[in-house]
Structure formats: structure tokens, C-alpha cells
Design a protein around this motif. Structure first.
Motif, PDB file in Angstrom:
ATOM      1  N   ASP A 253      63.532   9.627   2.668  1.00 26.86           N
ATOM      2  CA  ASP A 253      62.735  10.377   3.038  1.00 26.86           C
ATOM      3  C   ASP A 253      62.639  10.367   5.207  1.00 26.86           C
ATOM      4  O   ASP A 253      62.780  11.175   6.123  1.00 26.86           O
ATOM      5  CB  ASP A 253      60.984  11.468   2.802  1.00 26.86           C
TER       6      ASP A 253
ATOM      7  N   ILE B  80      60.828  18.398   4.996  1.00 27.82           N
ATOM      8  CA  ILE B  80      59.762  17.623   4.377  1.00 27.82           C
ATOM      9  C   ILE B  80      60.114  18.707   2.740  1.00 27.82           C
ATOM     10  O   ILE B  80      60.450  17.513   0.946  1.00 27.82           O
ATOM     11  CB  ILE B  80      58.959  17.703   4.277  1.00 27.82           C
TER      12      ILE B  80
ATOM     13  N   SER C 119      64.273  18.189   0.652  1.00 29.00           N
ATOM     14  CA  SER C 119      63.618  16.630  -0.069  1.00 29.00           C
ATOM     15  C   SER C 119      63.048  16.716  -1.485  1.00 29.00           C
ATOM     16  O   SER C 119      63.942  16.577  -2.183  1.00 29.00           O
ATOM     17  CB  SER C 119      63.383  16.085   1.185  1.00 29.00           C
TER      18      SER C 119
END
Length: 971
Positions: A294, A361, A364
Motif C-alpha cells: 500500500d 485505500i 487496494s
């Protein structure tokens, strides 16, 4: 060296020079794994002192090791020469230019205190290390520090405009940005400065040297790069074919660890204070792999910081009193998490950016929880992260997370693969490493867990460091991102930048410092990384018997060894918290938690005395400890010096005897009991100028002190008079009447009875000494006997589920603290500890349950300022007093950010400690009270605190129960 030479040098300095055993031992370590005892420690007051030190070092071939807070992780500020500590005198902010946004400072200015000064001008210094509340600008320059904010504001090297330095010949030179034409003029100077400019030019104009630098140094995109000297930065100037119109030798000096010149003034470029509106997303991951995946996508957003913590660090925070409350945002048991902060000038802008970040976020899908923090909660999360390195010292036993490979920095694009290969190296060595990172900058604080007391692990120390150095080189990374080369990584510089470039660094060192007096053994001609360790390898561990139980640390020696040197105890009174009050007043290293722990470790390890505690040096370092216990909660490693001091005093006095004055204070309760037989006579004597002063002189008490008056009020009889038939039998409580309340503060005892009875509680009294006076003076056998009696009696109450409420924090909290160290029945002690509360704790909890309400109290207005007892701050919570006094709806309450008051039981009464005691009070507490209007009520729940406030300001402070009792509406 001939001692007379050092005496002569000391006499010539305006500052100081110390070469006694204690001083040398205190400065033999920093926050690294190394120990090198210096020849002496100097405290220069001005540039003249520094010149004298340089000329002395040059004449006698002695090294000079510059030092500020001593928080170096790589061993930069330990050495066998003269340690030059600029933190005591070189602490001035010299000039601020608001228009140019620059500031000129001396090297001993603390980073956070600089920003406190700059705040009113809307400016700040960007680089922000985890040690920012005690690290100093000089050290930041030496290490080229960066920290959490570097992705937005760069590193220290980027902020340096000029450095005023003393060169190795004693000449004063200022380095700053100059044009190529100005550089050539410098080359014409017939001085040592001119020689340096000529020799540097002769090296860097060479095309082959330029080619080697560009090919071998870390990738240019990595801005955290401290490997060796930053000669690559100088190539950016058009003087050497680059694009920048000017050249600044400061870029070379930044990160040079004080090996090239001695810096005396630093001019910094400042930035505007960051946008005021902030939010932080904390992404939680089930494994490290997902966390690393990430990093690259979230870094496409304009983040203020991107920090990573792994499970090992997070678990350490569970065992730290101060940081436990800062874990509030942690959900589940994450293997790793990222802290992602955004800032903006408007709520609308922040929400727009936050929405985009959250979208990334969620896209992902790798994190399982993403709480969003705002306001003060962000600061709490950052405080948790900042405490990380120090918290690693909390690992019980000899296996510790060792700093050696913790400073690697690679390109963000390489981060995932680099970690993958690093993890495999760790697996091959059977290691579970600690992952702790400035992830957004590609820097990883990776630490193996090793026992450096064992030869096998010392061998691993070198092997692991070597393999990770090779891996870092493979990815074109920097082996020293922000913590410097020091001792631990300097050996690997040739591997990282190539042998030819390393030879270049050696020549540059010789141009600046031909006699190698500046911090020898660092960067060039380095000390071996696996020698001069803090602990002797394969030593026989001494068997040390103690009265207190230190089994939670595997013994008292390992309790001292928990200190890893991070220096949190060196923060000043201007920082949050109370550790360490005596250091706040004296600025002496011996008066820090670190200094005390280090000296205890030194003596217990090396003493050949039958009683290892029989040491003048230990007596010195513990002398000004106020036993405030701030270290028990604020030290990331939970080094509880108050408990160590009590054990020391017991052991030392067993050999050297117990002094008359210590006996007076330890047995003070018996004296008060005797005096209370005829309190009017006793108090008349105490208050008499002639007789009172005579008592003080005989007892070794400061003449300036007022003696506390005694009372013969029978609180049991008072309770019987106050008892109300309408009390709720289901609300039974035990009010503990301690040794202070029973004889000195009986009025407070009466108020507590009135308050509790008025609120409908069924009150019973338990009157006994807590043992606090014995514990504080090292009379541990006597304290243990008292504790044993109290436990047997109190256990009968706790078996029935009855809470025990204490008025004096230092007394009631012994039940939760020291009683647990007396080798008693664990079940009984734990039962009593869990049932014992400061009155404010109990009542605050009752408020939360809805059992007590504001309708029971006055609607009149009042302004209250609270100073809470140190033991409450360390072992409980200040907020309970704040919440309690806020119950009357028109009371306006605030907590004084006061640290320790300076009295600390008998400490402030002792004549030799009086001045230190009052200096501590003058730092924060007294000025705050003096600024308060006469109508403001001062609340203080400690009996010593109330006496100190009266002696220091003439104001009479009230216990919170007195204030609340006076606010109670009587039906």
C-alpha cells in the motif's frame, strides 16, 4: 595522560572540565550498543573555550567528541578523548529574520523548543525526529536528521544556510552558499580555509572522481542519504558541471558527525507552519506484505507523513503506562499499520483530499481497518509512534532489538522487493526482526533481536549487518538514512560507495583535520563495529540479592540495563511531562534517569566490593532523585528510578549506617504522634523563630522552610458525629487515613468524611502507616513489616469487594506499587491493589456510572487550577481530578502543566536540597500560581505539594476533596 595537564586545561576554560570517575562513566555511552570511557568531559561556555580545547587536542594528540543530547544510535558521540558537551551552555537562539524566514542558533538549542519560540511568528523548522523534545540542532546537523516530516519538508541538510565553525587549526570560518567566482577567491586565501577550498576543488574537478561518485553513491531519488560525506551533493554545483548556480560546503559538513569541523552557530531556513486542519488515516494489516504493497499508491497523495509500525513495537506499547492510553485507535491485533496524515488550510480541502485517500485505500482492499483520527488524537498517535524506538528497551531479558541495520533507505519503487529479500535474510538467521519505518521516505528501521552478551550473537551482529549492507548496495540504497554511520556502520562505507570513493573521503578528512582530532574512529579509519560493546561478552553475571522483588526485569541489574540511552529523560521543563525534575533544574547528565541507570549498571557490573551498592558514585547520582516516579511512566523502557533508589539507600545504609536525619524522616509518624499529644505546645515550638530554627538546624532542615503543624483530632469520633442514617449500606467504602492525614492534614480527613457521607456512602475508616516515609529513606525492612500488617487487614475488606479510598496519593498508591515488590502473597496484594483508589479516581468513576450528579453541587461559579501529585501522574491519571472538579456546572477548571513541585516529601526540607527544590518549583508551578488572580482556587492533592506551594508563593492550596465538599449542597 598526566592529570596536571587536565587540571591546567580546566583552569583555562570559562566553562568546565570534569575527569572524575563518575563523569567519565556517564559519558561512556549514548543510545547505541557501544561503551568507550572518555578521558574527560568538557562543557565549553563560549568559542574561546572551544578553540582552547582544539589547540589542546592538537598538541596532545587527543580526540574531541562533540555531543549534544547523546541520543545517537550508531555510537557517534562516544570515544576515548574529550567529550565536548555543548548542551549546557551553547543553547541560545541568536537571531530571527522574519522576512527571510531564517534563524541563527547555537548547537545546543532543542528542536521542539526552537519551534515553540517560532510559533508566534508562524514559522517552524521542519525536520522532526522521534527525539525532537530533547535532540539539539547541532546533533541534527551532525547526523543530517530528518524524521517523520521529511516527505514534505526535507532533511536537515536542505535547511542549512550557513555554519559558523572552528577548524582544526583553531581558526574561525563561516561556510555558506557562494558562487563559483567567490569559491575561486576563497582558493586564493593564504589561510587554512583557503587550503581546504583548493584541495576540495582539486579532487572534485577530476572527471574520473565525479564518475565514480555518480556510479557508486546511493540513487539520487533517495533523499535520506548519510553514507560517508555528501560529496555527491557538491557535484550539483555548476562549479563541477552541475546545474546549481552556487555551492555550499555546509552540505558536506551536514552528516559528517563532527569529524571535519566544530560547529558553533547554525543558520537555518524555516518554513511556514503547516496547514492547521488535519486528519490521519491509520490503515491496519494482517501481514507485512499487504502493508508494504500500500505504500506506493498512498504516497501519490500529498501526505504530511507516512509511518509504519509493526506488531513487535505495538506490543511493547501495551507494557508502558504512558503509551497504553495512546493505543486507543488500534483495532484488533495488526501485524503492521500505516499512519497517513493529511493537512489543509480548509475543512473542504481536507475532506476532499481525505476522500481521495480513502478511495485509494479501499481500492487496494489490503487493510482490514482504517480509523480516521482528528485533533488531539493525531498527536496521541504520533506520540505512540515517536516512543517506538525507546519502547524496544522494554523487552525483558538480555535479548534486545539491536540498532545496526535500522537505518536503511531505498527507493520507494524498490521498497517491497527489498523488504522481501531482507525478510529472507532474517529467516535464514532464525530472526524475527522489528519493522519500524518512515515508509513514505523508503526508510526502514529494521532491527534484529540479539543478546550482545553472548559471543554467538555478537558474531551474528556482524554477519547480519554485512548481509544487509550487501542487500542495500544491490538496490542502490543508503545504509545510513538518518541515524548516521557512527561506529556501527562506518566499516561498511567502502562497500556502499566503493573503495576509491572511500579513499576520497579519507583525503577530505585529512584536508579538514590533518591530525584527526575531530571525532576519531567515525566515518574514516573507523572503530570495529563488534568491539567496545556496552557489555563484556561472555561475562559472568553477578548475583545480586535485593529486598525488593525485581523479577519482572530478571533482577535489579537488568532493570538498570533496560535503559537503552534514548534520553527521553533529557527533555526540559518546557516539554510535556515531569521527567526528570532534578535535571530540569541542574542540566547535569548525572541527574537524568539515564545517568542513574547507567551508573547503577556500571557499579553493579564492575564493583568488587562485598556490598556492590557501597559506592560514592551511586550516592551522587541518586542524591537529587526526588522519587517522583515520572520515569516509571514516561521512560519508554519503564526504568523506575524511585524504586531503584529505595533499594540503593537500603543497601548503602546497611554498610554505612542510617543517619540521624534519615531516621527522623523515616520515623516521622511516631514523632507526629508524640507531638499530637499536646498539639498547641508542639505547634508553638514549631512556629517559634528561635525554637523552630533550632529544631531545623539540629535536624538538617532548611531554615527557610515552615514546619507542618500537628493535630490531635480523632477522625473516628468525627465520623461518628458525621454519620447519617440515610447512608446507602450498598455503598460501603473504606477511607484510608494515612500517616499524613492522621496527624498533619486532619482537616482534609474531615472534609473527605463529610464529602463521602454527604454523597450517601457508608464510610468506615482504616488508619495505618503506608510505609511511604520508610520506603523513601531506604528503611525497607521496616516498610515491609508495615506492609505485611496492612495487607492482612485490608485483604478482609477486599474479599468483600469494598473499595479502599486514599486521600494522600503517595500513601494509597504504595498499595498498587511498592507492596507488589515485597515478595508477599500475590493474590492478596493484587486484590488490595485493584481495590485501592485515590479518592478522585473513585468519585470520578462514580460520576461516569451516574451515581453522582451535578445536581448535588452548587451552581456558584469558581475558577480552579489543579496541580496533581507526581505519583498520581505516574501511576494513575490526572484527568480524574479534572473531571471531579468539573462536576459543579459553573466551575471552570484547568490543569497546571507543572511537572514536579520540587518538594517530594522530605527532599525539599533537607537543607542541601532546598535550592534545587525551589528552582524546580520556579520552573513552572510557582509562576503559574503567581499569575493567577487571588480568587482562583489552587487545588493540590499532595501534602508536600501544598506545603511547597505555600513556601514558594504564599498561597494556600486546597485538596480537591475540600473544594468538592465546600461545593456540596447540604439537604
Amino acid at each position: 595522560m598526566n592529570k596536571n595537564l587536565l587540571i591546567s586545561l580546566r583552569n583555562s576554560l570559562n566553562g568546565g572540565l570534569q575527569f572524575d570517575k563518575l563523569s567519565r562513566a556517564l559519558y561512556a555511552t549514548d543510545a547505541s550498543v557501544y561503551r568507550k570511557e572518555p578521558l574527560a568531559v568538557a562543557f565549553p561556555k563560549d568559542e574561546n573555550d572551544i578553540v582552547k580545547l582544539i589547540l589542546f587536542a592538537k598538541q596532545h594528540h587527543v580526540g574531541l567528541i562533540p555531543r549534544t543530547a547523546g541520543t545517537s544510535l550508531a555510537g557517534q558521540c562516544v570515544g576515548e578523548g574529550i567529550v565536548v558537551d555543548v548542551s549546557r551552555h551553547q543553547t541560545k537562539i541568536l537571531k530571527l529574520d522574519i522576512e527571510k524566514k531564517t534563524v541563527r542558533v547555537q548547537p545546543g538549542v532543542i528542536r521542539d523548543e526552537l519551534n515553540q519560540y517560532l510559533r508566534e511568528y508562524g514559522l517552524f523548522f521542519g525536520p522532526n525526529t522521534s527525539t525532537s523534545n530533547r535532540c539539539m540542532i547541532g546533533g541534527m546537523v551532525g547526523n543530517n536528521s530528518s524524521g517523520t516530516t521529511s516527505i514534505q519538508y526535507g532533511v536537515t541538510r536542505d535547511k542549512i544556510i550557513s555554519l559558523r565553525t572552528i577548524l582544526s587549526d583553531g581558526s574561525q570560518v563561516t561556510f555558506k552558499s557562494i558562487t563559483p567566482a567567490e569559491y575561486r577567491k576563497k582558493m586564493d586565501l593564504n589561510t587554512f580555509e583557503g587550503t581546504i577550498y583548493r584541495q576540495l576543488y582539486g579532487e572534485l574537478e577530476n572527471k574520473n572522481i565525479q564518475k565514480n561518485i555518480k556510479e557508486e553513491f546511493p540513487k539520487e531519488g533517495i533523499h535520506r542519504r548519510n553514507t560517508g560525506y555528501a560529496v555527491d551533493e557538491l557535484l550539483h554545483s555548476n562549479l563541477f558541471g552541475g546545474k546549481e548556480p552556487e555551492i555550499n560546503i555546509c552540505k558536506l559538513l551536514s552528516g559528517s558527525e563532527g569529524t571535519l569541523a566544530f560547529t558553533t552557530e547554525i543558520t537555518l531556513q524555516l518554513d511556514d507552519i503547516p496547514p492547521p486542519i488535519a486528519a490521519m488515516v491509520v490503515t491496519h494489516y494482517k501481514n507485512l506484505e499487504d502493508c508494504l504493497q500500500d505504500v506506493v499508491p498512498v504516497m501519490k497523495h500529498n501526505l504530511q507523513l507516512c509511518e509504519m509500525m509493526d506488531k513487535v513495537i505495538l506490543d511493547c506499547t501495551k507494557n508502558n503506562r504512558e503509551q497504553l492510553s495512546n493505543r486507543f485507535f488500534v483495532q484488533g491485533d495488526p501485524a503492521a499499520l500505516l499512519m497517513l496524515e493529511l493537512k489543509d488550510d480548509s475543512e473542504e480541502g481536507l475532506e476532499r483530499n481525505l476522500k481521495e485517500l480513502v478511495k485509494t485505500i479501499k481500492r487496494s482492499g489490503l487493510s482490514y481497518a482504517n480509523p480516521i483520527l482528528r485533533g488531539e488524537n493525531i498527536n496521541k498517535a504520533i506520540a505512540l509512534r515517536k516512543a517506538g524506538l525507546g519502547l524496544l528497551g522494554n523487552m525483558v531479558g538480555d535479548r534486545k532489538a539491536v540498532a545496526c541495520i535500522e537505518d536503511t533507505a531505498v527507493s520507494l519503487d524498490d521498497l517491497h522487493d527489498f523488504i522481501g529479500e531482507f525478510t529472507q535474510i532474517m529467516k535464514d538467521y532464525g530472526q524475527d526482526a522489528v519493522y519500524y519505518a518512515h515508509a513514505g521516505a523508503g526508510e526502514l528501521h529494521l532491527r534484529p533481536i540479539l543478546n550482545l552478551k553472548r559471543a554467538e550473537d555478537v558474531s551474528l551482529f556482524r554477519s547480519i549487518t554485512t548481509d544487509v549492507a550487501k542487500l542495500t548496495k544491490k538496490y542502490g540504497g543508503s545504509f545510513s538514512g538518518e541515524h548516521g554511520d557512527g561506529i556501527v556502520r562506518a566499516e561498511f562505507i567502502p562497500m556502499m560507495i566503493g573503495e576509491e570513493n572511500y579513499q576520497l573521503l579519507g583525503r577530505i578528512k585529512s584536508y579538514f583535520d590533518p591530525d584527526h582530532i575531530f571525532n576519531p574512529g567515525k566515518i574514516v579509519d573507523p572503530y570495529p563495529m563488534d568491539e567496545s560493546l556496552r557489555y563484556e561478552v561472555e561475562r559472568e553475571e553477578p548475583d545480586i540479592k535485593t529486598i525488593f522483588d525485581f523479577s519482572d526485569s530478571e533482577g535489579i541489574l537488568k532493570a538498570a540495563e533496560k535503559c537503552n540511552g534514548s534520553g527521553d529523560c533529557r527533555k526540559s521543563h518546557k516539554a510535556a511531562g515531569g521527567m526528570c525534575p532534578s535535571y530540569h533544574a541542574t542540566k547535569n547528565e548525572k541527574d537524568t534517569t539515564r545517568g542513574r541507570a547507567n551508573m547503577l549498571r556500571e557499579v553493579l557490573t564492575n564493583s568488587t566490593d562485598k556490598n556492590r551498592f557501597n559506592s560514592y558514585e551511586l550516592k551522587e547520582v541518586f542524591d537529587l532523585c526526588l522519587s517522583c516516579k515520572a520515569c516509571a511512566s514516561e521512560c519508554p523502557s519503564n526504568v523506575d528510578v524511585a524504586t531503584l533508589k529505595s533499594e540503593f539507600l537500603y543497601q548503602y545504609q546497611e554498610t554505612n549506617g542510617y543517619s540521624f536525619r534519615n531516621k527522623l524522616f523515616a520515623y516521622n509518624t511516631r514523632l507526629n504522634a508524640f507531638g499530637s499529644i499536646a498539639p498547641k505546645i508542639t505547634n508553638t515550638i514549631y512556629n517559634s523563630r528561635i525554637l523552630g530554627n533550632m529544631i531545623k538546624k539540629i535536624s538538617g532542615i532548611a531554615i527557610e522552610r515552615t514546619l507542618p503543624n500537628v493535630s490531635n483530632i480523632d477522625l473516628n469520633k468525627y465520623l461518628q458525629k458525621s454519620y447519617k442514617e440515610e447512608v446507602n449500606k450498598e455503598k460501603k467504602v473504606i477511607l484510608y487515613i494515612d500517616e499524613f492525614t492522621g496527624y498533619l492534614d486532619t482537616d482534609v480527613g474531615k472534609d473527605a468524611i463529610d464529602l463521602l457521607c454527604g454523597l450517601g456512602y457508608d464510610v468506615s475508616l482504616f488508619r495505618a502507616e503506608s510505609g511511604r516515609t520508610f520506603i523513601s529513606k531506604g528503611f525497607l525492612n521496616e516498610a515491609k513489616k508495615l506492609a505485611s500488617k496492612n495487607i492482612e487487614k485490608l485483604y478482609e475488606y477486599t474479599k468483600q469487594g469494598v473499595p479502599i479510598l486514599g486521600i494522600e496519593p503517595s500513601a494509597i498508591l504504595t498499595f498498587r506499587d511498592e507492596y507488589k515488590r515485597f515478595h508477599f502473597n500475590t493474590e492478596k496484594v493484587d486484590s488490595i491493589a485493584s481495590a485501592s483508589f485515590i479518592v478522585e479516581e473513585f468519585l470520578s468513576n462514580e460520576i461516569k456510572k451516574g451515581i453522582i450528579g451535578k445536581e448535588q453541587f452548587t451552581k456558584s461559579a469558581a475558577i480552579i487550577k489543579i496541580h496533581n501529585h507526581c505519583h498520581q501522574k505516574a501511576l494513575s491519571d490526572q484527568k480524574v481530578t479534572f473531571d471531579l472538579l468539573n462536576l459543579p456546572e459553573n466551575y471552570k477548571v484547568s490543569i497546571i502543566a507543572s511537572g514536579c513541585c520540587g518538594m517530594a516529601g522530605s527532599f525539599g526540607y533537607e537543607k542541601e536540597h532546598y535550592n534545587t527544590s525551589m528552582r524546580i518549583g520556579e520552573l513552572r508551578l510557582f509562576p503559574s500560581i503567581r499569575k493567577s488572580d487571588e480568587n482562583v482556587i489552587i487545588a493540590a492533592n499532595g501534602t508536600s505539594c501544598r506545603h511547597q506551594i505555600f513556601d514558594g508563593t504564599g498561597r494556600k492550596a486546597q485538596h480537591p476533596v475540600t473544594i468538592l465538599k465546600n461545593a456540596l449542597c447540604i439537604n
